[in-house]
Design an enzyme around this catalytic site. Structure first.
Site, PDB file in Angstrom:
ATOM      1  N   LYS A  82       1.528  -0.970   0.259  1.00  0.00           N
ATOM      2  CA  LYS A  82      -0.211   0.271  -0.102  1.00  0.00           C
ATOM      3  C   LYS A  82       1.064   1.185   0.242  1.00  0.00           C
ATOM      4  CE  LYS A  82      -2.787  -1.481   3.030  1.00  0.00           C
ATOM      5  NZ  LYS A  82      -4.488  -1.336   4.121  1.00  0.00           N
TER       6      LYS A  82
ATOM      7  N   TYR B 284     -12.532  -2.126  -2.717  1.00  0.00           N
ATOM      8  CA  TYR B 284     -13.013  -1.806  -1.243  1.00  0.00           C
ATOM      9  C   TYR B 284     -13.959  -1.942  -1.141  1.00  0.00           C
ATOM     10  CZ  TYR B 284      -8.693  -0.934   0.828  1.00  0.00           C
ATOM     11  OH  TYR B 284      -6.682  -1.246   1.208  1.00  0.00           O
TER      12      TYR B 284
ATOM     13  N   ASN C 242      -1.418  -0.052   7.586  1.00  0.00           N
ATOM     14  CA  ASN C 242      -0.265  -1.500   7.709  1.00  0.00           C
ATOM     15  C   ASN C 242       0.359  -2.137   6.224  1.00  0.00           C
ATOM     16  OD1 ASN C 242      -2.460  -2.020   6.214  1.00  0.00           O
ATOM     17  ND2 ASN C 242      -3.725  -3.303   8.259  1.00  0.00           N
TER      18      ASN C 242
ATOM     19  N   HIS D 284      -1.706  -5.593   1.727  1.00  0.00           N
ATOM     20  CA  HIS D 284      -2.760  -5.583   1.516  1.00  0.00           C
ATOM     21  C   HIS D 284      -3.057  -7.808   0.866  1.00  0.00           C
ATOM     22  CE1 HIS D 284      -7.181  -6.767  -0.137  1.00  0.00           C
ATOM     23  NE2 HIS D 284      -6.171  -7.235  -1.112  1.00  0.00           N
TER      24      HIS D 284
ATOM     25  N   GLU E  38     -10.602  -9.850  -7.282  1.00  0.00           N
ATOM     26  CA  GLU E  38      -8.917  -9.608  -6.620  1.00  0.00           C
ATOM     27  C   GLU E  38      -8.492  -9.048  -8.034  1.00  0.00           C
ATOM     28  OE1 GLU E  38      -7.796  -9.373  -3.041  1.00  0.00           O
ATOM     29  OE2 GLU E  38     -10.084  -8.068  -2.248  1.00  0.00           O
TER      30      GLU E  38
HETATM   31  P1  GTP Z   1      -6.827  -5.817   3.578  1.00  0.00           P
HETATM   32  O1  GTP Z   1      -5.675  -7.213   3.348  1.00  0.00           O
HETATM   33  O2  GTP Z   1      -6.258  -4.496   3.326  1.00  0.00           O
HETATM   34  O3  GTP Z   1      -7.995  -6.289   3.306  1.00  0.00           O
HETATM   35  O4  GTP Z   1      -6.744  -5.884   4.982  1.00  0.00           O
HETATM   36  P2  GTP Z   1      -7.215  -7.473   6.334  1.00  0.00           P
HETATM   37  O5  GTP Z   1      -7.904  -7.885   4.992  1.00  0.00           O
HETATM   38  O6  GTP Z   1      -6.650  -7.397   7.463  1.00  0.00           O
HETATM   39  O7  GTP Z   1      -8.192  -6.116   7.245  1.00  0.00           O
HETATM   40  P3  GTP Z   1      -9.702  -5.280   6.388  1.00  0.00           P
HETATM   41  O8  GTP Z   1     -10.143  -5.936   4.708  1.00  0.00           O
HETATM   42  O9  GTP Z   1     -11.163  -6.025   7.454  1.00  0.00           O
HETATM   43  O10 GTP Z   1      -9.985  -4.368   6.288  1.00  0.00           O
HETATM   44  C1  GTP Z   1      -9.618  -3.224   5.063  1.00  0.00           C
HETATM   45  C2  GTP Z   1      -7.971  -2.359   5.392  1.00  0.00           C
HETATM   46  O11 GTP Z   1      -9.649  -1.820   5.922  1.00  0.00           O
HETATM   47  C3  GTP Z   1      -7.424  -3.092   6.740  1.00  0.00           C
HETATM   48  O12 GTP Z   1      -6.250  -3.269   5.559  1.00  0.00           O
HETATM   49  C4  GTP Z   1      -7.885  -1.409   7.160  1.00  0.00           C
HETATM   50  O13 GTP Z   1      -6.395  -0.193   6.152  1.00  0.00           O
HETATM   51  C5  GTP Z   1      -8.266  -0.928   7.391  1.00  0.00           C
HETATM   52  N1  GTP Z   1      -9.569  -0.591   8.447  1.00  0.00           N
HETATM   53  C6  GTP Z   1      -9.821  -2.021   8.738  1.00  0.00           C
HETATM   54  N2  GTP Z   1     -10.106  -1.585  10.183  1.00  0.00           N
HETATM   55  C7  GTP Z   1     -10.557   0.202   9.885  1.00  0.00           C
HETATM   56  C8  GTP Z   1     -11.013   0.929  11.069  1.00  0.00           C
HETATM   57  O14 GTP Z   1     -11.046   0.493  11.823  1.00  0.00           O
HETATM   58  N3  GTP Z   1      -9.659   2.379  10.296  1.00  0.00           N
HETATM   59  C9  GTP Z   1      -9.316   2.412   9.936  1.00  0.00           C
HETATM   60  N4  GTP Z   1      -8.623   3.553   9.706  1.00  0.00           N
HETATM   61  N5  GTP Z   1      -8.970   1.996   9.045  1.00  0.00           N
HETATM   62  C10 GTP Z   1      -9.569   0.534   9.038  1.00  0.00           C
HETATM   63 MG    MG Z   2      -9.368  -7.564   3.777  1.00  0.00          MG
END
Ligand code: GTP
Ligand code: MG
Length: 147
Positions: free
Chosen positions: A9, A49, A112, A115, A126
């Site tokens: 990212k 997303y 973080n 992805h 994806e």
């Molecule tokens: P990805 O691999 O990036 O999809 O991460 P993930 O599958 O571990 O998490 P998820 O799909 O639930 O969320 C997608 C992304 O949204 C995460 O990687 C985070 O960067 C962001 N995200 C998730 N929860 C939060 C939150 O509570 N606040 C914020 N600001 N960002 C969030």
């Molecule tokens: Mg995810």
């Protein structure tokens, strides 16, 4: 074998972590079958997303991912989806174990670093969204020692 979509990212690109991420996946034994450094359009970000559309942080997600280039990849290998997820660590770097990418390099949930697809269905969706048909298929002599 399985394929998974992985992306460094904008925070990871800006911090010079593309090589570190690629190196970890290479050393693990996964095979790189597509990669590109690219800017993300508003439309691509919203489609990527889409499952988070109703979440309060959706707009932040889209503006973050479109703010600076990302490095998008497809990695192939036995159990590639689950293996990539375990190498990434938990979504929140505060909970991600040391030794994982987020555990070693991240501080906050919004930035973080990486992805990775979370299931076969999302990997398929994806990969099609980011790469269409532009994946390579090739043999490595080491493949016989990996699965
Ligand atoms: P990805 O691999 O990036 O999809 O991460 P993930 O599958 O571990 O998490 P998820 O799909 O639930 O969320 C997608 C992304 O949204 C995460 O990687 C985070 O960067 C962001 N995200 C998730 N929860 C939060 C939150 O509570 N606040 C914020 N600001 N960002 C969030
Ligand atoms: Mg995810």
């Amino acid at each position: 074998t399985e394929k998974t979509f992985v992306m460094v990212k904008p925070d990871g690109v800006q911090r010079g972590l593309i090589g570190e991420v690629v190196s970890r996946f290479e050393r693990k034994g996964l095979k790189l079958v597509a990669a590109k450094l690219m800017s993300v359009s508003q439309s691509l970000a919203e489609q990527h997303y889409a499952e988070h559309k109703e979440r309060p942080f959706f707009n932040d997600l889209v503006s973050f991912i479109t703010s600076s280039p990302v490095f998008a990849m497809v990695w192939e290998g036995e159990n590639a989806i689950a293996i990539a997820r375990s190498m990434m660590g938990k979504t929140n770097p505060a909970e991600a174990a040391p030794g994982t990418i987020r555990g070693d390099y991240g501080l906050s949930i919004g930035m973080n670093i990486i992805h990775g697809s979370d299931s076969p269905a999302s990997a398929e969706r994806e990969i099609a969204l980011w790469f269409g048909g532009e994946l390579l298929s090739y043999e490595r002599s080491v493949d016989v020692w990996l699965a």
